[in-house]
Write an enzyme that holds these catalytic residues in place. Structure first.
Site, short mmCIF file in Angstrom:
data_model
loop_
_atom_site.label_atom_id
_atom_site.label_comp_id
_atom_site.label_asym_id
_atom_site.label_seq_id
_atom_site.Cartn_x
_atom_site.Cartn_y
_atom_site.Cartn_z
N LYS A 419 0.81 -1.22 0.00
CA LYS A 419 0.00 0.00 0.00
C LYS A 419 0.85 1.27 0.00
O LYS A 419 0.32 2.37 -0.17
CB LYS A 419 -0.95 -0.02 1.20
CG LYS A 419 -2.00 -1.13 1.11
CD LYS A 419 -2.84 -1.22 2.35
CE LYS A 419 -3.91 -2.30 2.20
NZ LYS A 419 -3.35 -3.64 1.98
N THR A 482 -16.37 -5.21 -0.80
CA THR A 482 -16.48 -3.79 -1.14
C THR A 482 -16.63 -3.54 -2.64
O THR A 482 -17.23 -2.54 -3.04
CB THR A 482 -15.27 -3.00 -0.61
OG1 THR A 482 -14.07 -3.55 -1.18
CG2 THR A 482 -15.19 -3.08 0.90
#
Length: 645
Positions: A419, A482
């Site tokens: 990330k 999601t």
């Protein structure tokens, strides 16, 4: 109340009188049968004819009962009877037969054929043994257990090898499942009998599920390669049958296999990725016989690092952790793992943001190697608390790294994340800044060898998708996702920890190592397979009567559809095939320090908008996601131990 329970609740004296009465009846019954077998016709007691069966009955009872009493037949408890009990019955009957034969054949009784003396004792032995066996079976619950088999789940064991046969025997003893047979890919075994059970062709499984009402497949192939296991699970997923498995041979203790060794499928069972044996020389370099420190020792990666480091035999292992209970757990686990206290384990409560405390620890213990795993890692929480995330992930790293240089640490390894590459969230930006700090310190001529190891998701870490899916399946769903196109890389925690240690051993200073994460996994596909391998079906438009729905909730703040591992496009190989070295640009140390001073001032203002604008300047490629929303369903619900600092 059941008759068996009524009998068991009777006083012992009453139960003995009942057995004496039954045995007396058996004496009369066997005399009558002996006369029938001898004469070919039935006779009745006190019939007044030439035959006197009543005398034979009286003689039998008069001889049998005293012998049986003296031999202890009426002290036995039927529900606990064993082979020894049958031996006692046989011995008592021999004594009885000798006396009965002597009276009937040698002495002779008018009206009683002499052959009755031989036939009746044989019949009495058989009926005595049979009644004891029936009583034992009934009173010990055997009959009830037999009835309960119809309520037990029918299972098939995939693998007719030694592990499968051991598992079948263990299940038979536990009576928790009913094994209907084996499945095996070896065509020579099809139709054969193994351990009393048939071996079926896996191709007939759809038919077997219906004809034999199979609920679960037990995968008993502990030595199977990951790719072969993956192929079998793909086949089973198409059938939508529940699957449980034995762990591979590296995970379970060698010895008899039991029902307790069975476990639900883990995500690693679904990944087509073969584990690679670590390079033991690299694994122990800088650790064996040295003092090693791990920050965030109670976190998912920190714990596994401690386990792997312990196996490499350091002299001292320092466990730094802010969470008291997490520190207690890992300390107790490591104490139980090590042999004869060969490694000194030191639990240290501390926050990595407390530079004074970290300096005290390093000054007192002088570790040679530091693994910095402490971080706030959950994207939605850090997105909602950006200042705290930056203080912990950036300034915590800087505090420990500076103290490491001051107190002569030889190697400092930062655990980073994918990330940090072109981040869309504060957590990723904070980790990229932490990487730049180490790169800057290394370029500034520090005697400490700083390095960074960057990788993606690890399986089973706190808050990760797989434990969340498993819990949602157990509660009946829905599974929450999601975005339907979400893609992630996965790696097991032990493999990640081993690669971190090996990468750190190859560092020369300022290195950014990137781990080979294998093929990416589409999370929607993963969710479907986990539902199917639980024996359930997906509820969707094409199957409205399915068991579990997959619900799309929308991307959370700062969340990416896919992750990257490299900022640049020219990674170099290393001496390890699953570790690459990246070339990531970073500012000069003096320039970086001035930028960090600006960042610190912005943090003091608590202005989150200004903070994000500054992060865009400081972290190349940072593009913040949607606006920060602190809502109940905007932040993933996490387990209590989600924070390891």
């Amino acid at each position: 109340m059941a008759l068996s329970s009524l009998i068991l609740d009777m006083p012992r004296t009453v139960k003995r009188l009942i057995v004496l009465t039954v045995d007396s009846g058996l004496c009369a019954l066997t005399v009558w049968l002996a006369f029938y077998l001898r004469l070919g016709e039935t006779v009745t007691l006190f019939s007044g004819g030439p035959w006197k069966p009543e005398w034979a009955v009286l003689i039998s009872i008069a001889l049998a009962l005293p012998i049986f009493i003296s031999e202890g037949l009426y002290r036995m408890i039927f529900r606990y009877s064993s082979v020894l009990s049958l031996k006692i019955i046989f011995r008592a009957n021999i004594y009885y037969a000798v006396l009965f034969v002597s009276v009937i054949m040698v002495v002779g009784i008018p009206g009683i054929p002499r052959t009755i003396g031989i036939i009746q004792p044989i019949l009495l032995l058989l009926t005595l043994g049979l009644t004891r066996v029936v009583a034992h079976y009934w009173l010990s619950g055997g009959y009830q257990q037999k009835l309960k088999l119809y309520d037990q789940p029918n299972v098939l064991i995939y693998g007719a090898g030694s592990a499968g046969c051991q598992l079948a025997e263990a299940i038979a003893n536990s009576r928790k499942m009913h094994v209907m047979g084996f499945l095996d890919d070896d065509t020579q075994l099809h139709g054969q009998i193994m351990s009393g059970l048939p071996v079926f062709d896996p191709g007939t499984l759809p038919e077997l599920i219906h004809t034999k009402r199979i609920r679960t497949i037990l995968l008993a192939l502990p030595a199977l390669s990951r790719s072969r296991r993956h192929a079998i699970l793909n086949r089973l997923a198409e059938i939508a049958v529940a699957v449980r498995t034995l762990p591979d041979v590296t995970e379970w203790a060698h010895g008899p296999i039991g029902v307790a060794d069975l476990r639900d499928l883990a995500i690693e069972d679904l990944l087509d990725r073969e584990p690679m044996a670590p390079d033991l020389e690299l694994l122990g370099r800088g650790i064996a016989g040295r003092t090693v420190l791990v920050t965030g020792a109670g976190g998912s990666i920190g714990r596994e690092l401690c386990r792997q480091i312990l196996s490499a035999a350091p002299a001292v292992l320092l466990l730094v952790e802010l969470n008291e209970f997490a520190l207690y757990e890992i300390h107790q686990e490591l104490l139980a793992r090590q042999v004869r206290g060969a490694v000194r384990l030191v639990p240290l409560l501390a926050s990595v943001r407390d530079e004074r405390r970290m300096r005290e620890i390093l000054a007192d213990w002088r570790p040679v190697t530091v693994y910095h795993a402490a971080a706030y890692k959950h994207v939605p929480l850090v997105e909602a608390n950006p200042a705290e995330g930056i203080r912990n992930n950036l300034w915590g790293t800087l505090a420990v790294a500076r103290a490491a240089a001051e107190y002569g640490v030889s190697a400092f390894v930062l655990i980073s994340t994918d990330k940090a590459v072109r981040p869309t969230n504060v957590m990723g930006a904070s980790k990229r800044l932490a990487e730049m700090v180490l790169q800057g310190l290394a370029a500034n001529g520090s005697s400490t060898c700083y390095s960074i190891v960057r990788f993606g998701n690890v399986l089973g870490s706190s808050g990760s998708v797989v434990p969340s899916f498993l819990q949602q399946i157990r509660t009946g769903g829905p599974l929450t996702l999601t975005h339907p196109e979400m893609i992630r890389y996965f790696m097991t925690i032990p493999e990640a920890a081993q690669l971190v240690m090996q990468a750190g051993a190859m560092a020369t200073g300022g290195d950014v190592f990137v781990l080979d994460m294998g093929e990416p996994v589409k999370i929607m596909h993963l969710a479907r397979r986990m539902i199917q391998l639980s024996g359930l079906s997906v509820r969707d438009a094409s199957n409205p009567n399915g068991d579990i729905e997959i619900r799309i909730t929308g991307l959370r703040p700062g969340e990416k559809l896919y992750e990257e591992l490299l900022i640049g496009d020219d990674p170099q190989g290393t001496e390890h095939p699953r570790i690459m070295k990246a070339h990531e640009p970073f500012p000069a140390w003096s320039e970086l320090l001035s930028r960090l001073e600006r960042l610190e001032k912005v943090l003091e203002t608590r202005d989150e908008a200004s903070l994000k604008r500054l992060l865009c300047e400081l972290v190349p490629g940072y593009r913040p996601g949607s606006a920060i929303r602190v809502e109940e369903n905007a932040i993933e619900e996490l387990p209590p131990d989600h924070e390891k600092v």
